[in-house]
Design an enzyme around this catalytic site. Structure first.
Site, PDB file in Angstrom:
ATOM      1  N   LYS A  53      -4.579  -9.033 -28.226  1.00  0.00           N
ATOM      2  CA  LYS A  53      -3.516  -8.110 -27.790  1.00  0.00           C
ATOM      3  C   LYS A  53      -3.269  -8.274 -26.302  1.00  0.00           C
ATOM      4  CE  LYS A  53      -4.364  -4.867 -31.533  1.00  0.00           C
ATOM      5  NZ  LYS A  53      -5.043  -3.669 -32.022  1.00  0.00           N
ATOM      6  N   GLN A  97      -8.525   1.075 -29.801  1.00  0.00           N
ATOM      7  CA  GLN A  97      -8.822   0.185 -30.924  1.00  0.00           C
ATOM      8  C   GLN A  97      -9.673   0.913 -31.970  1.00  0.00           C
ATOM      9  OE1 GLN A  97      -7.655  -3.053 -31.362  1.00  0.00           O
ATOM     10  NE2 GLN A  97      -8.595  -2.893 -33.391  1.00  0.00           N
ATOM     11  N   ASP A 120       0.769   2.872 -30.829  1.00  0.00           N
ATOM     12  CA  ASP A 120       0.297   2.534 -32.180  1.00  0.00           C
ATOM     13  C   ASP A 120       1.033   3.369 -33.227  1.00  0.00           C
ATOM     14  OD1 ASP A 120      -1.400   0.462 -32.713  1.00  0.00           O
ATOM     15  OD2 ASP A 120      -3.237   1.554 -32.198  1.00  0.00           O
TER      16      ASP A 120
END
Ligand code: NAP
Length: 294
Positions: A53, A97, A120
């Site tokens: 990422k 994460q 997200d």
């Protein structure tokens, strides 16, 4: 019929080229989109996702703020870091994460993220907005699937879409996106799961079939109709002694057989996966645009 293979990597590269231009425009306005990535613990898979990422960010000119915390980080420490990033004007997106170590409360952590920086798309405010059809950060995997369909000129409006899998990560948000009363949606959506009585009866009706299960060969050729568009989200490891690692990755769909009946199909790897990463960049740039008032 042999299907055209949907090249997720190529579409992701095309989108990244568009993002580079958008980032350059934002930089001219004095704003560099910034993404804070927070990783707790030393899970090797999570470490590798986070590294990818960050590399993606670099590729398009997004500032990536790397925060790797020890596994014993407390809930209070993690939330304090999120609150710091919520206030930081250099940061437009925050990604924690998942999964988090077991002693941490995941939903409380996600709630701590400012919804305007929730790239997200997991904050309940963004979920609620998505369900009611308002502008929101959309979760990256289902949003990436919609982009794959649009960019391959698949007609979504009026299509019978069957989604196998109802997770909060993929199946549920995708179903919500596709039933919206708006362009590139307006589909008739069926969502299947382990309690579905006759899976094949549903999958055979699908114009667009999405498999998000996590089980090899869940979808076989006898379960699909000719000309179906197949999106395989599953990522499964199977033994392969010809590989140095001893395994290879396959999806949920019996790719070789189903591609002979489908009109379009995504491979695994190289289909949905690259799009998931790309949509995170999209959300981060959108967050920065909103910050400068577009
Ligand atoms: P998940 O949370 O484990 O959900 C799996 C879903 O499949 C559940 O809804 C389950 O039903 C359903 N299911 C399981 N066996 C079934 C069967 N035999 N028939 C019908 N439905 C069945 O998984 P997920 O997070 O959605 O992920 C699914 C797969 O996609 C995994 O392989 C994951 O690695 C992959 N994935 C890939 C990406 C990417 O970017 N490429 C992103 C996310 C996920 P119940 O609800 O009844 O249990």
């Amino acid at each position: 019929m042999t299907a055209k293979i949907i090249d997720g990597k190529q579409i992701a590269e095309e989108m990244k080229a568009e993002f580079r231009e958008q980032v350059a425009k934002l930089k001219k306005k004095g704003v560099t989109p910034g993404l804070a990535v927070i990783l707790v613990g030393d899970d090797p898979a999570s470490q590798s996702y986070v590294t990818s990422k960050e590399r993606d960010c670099e590729e398009v000119g997004i500032y990536s703020d790397d925060n790797r915390l020890p596994a014993e980080t407390t809930q209070k420490e993690l939330i304090a870091l999120i609150e710091e990033k919520n206030k930081d004007p250099k940061i437009h997106g925050i990604l924690v994460q998942l999964p988090l170590p077991k002693h941490l409360n995941e939903s409380e952590v996600l709630l701590a993220i400012n919804p305007d920086k929730d790239v997200d798309g997991f904050h309940p405010i963004n979920t609620g907005k998505m369900v009611s059809g308002e502008k929101a950060f959309l979760p990256c995997t289902p949003h990436g699937i919609v982009q794959l369909l649009i960019r391959n000129k698949v007609t979504i409006e009026g299509a019978d879409v069957v989604i196998v899998g109802r997770s909060n990560l993929v199946g549920k948000p995708l179903a919500n996106m596709l039933i919206q009363k708006k362009p590139n949606a307006n589909a008739t959506v069926t969502v299947c799961h382990t309690h579905t009585k006759n899976l094949a009866a549903h999958t055979k009706r699908a114009d667009i079939l999405v498999a998000a299960v996590g089980r090899v060969n869940t979808i076989t050729a006898d379960m699909v109709k000719d000309g179906v568009v197949v999106i395989d989200v599953g990522v499964n490891r199977i033994d392969d002694s010809s590989k140095k690692s001893g395994y290879r990755l396959v999806g949920d769909v019996d790719f070789d057989a189903v591609k002979e009946k489908a009109s379009l199909i995504t491979p695994v790897p190289g289909g949905v996966g690259p799009m998931t990463r790309t949509m995170l960049l999209y959300n981060t740039i959108e967050a920065a645009k909103a910050f400068v008032g577009r």
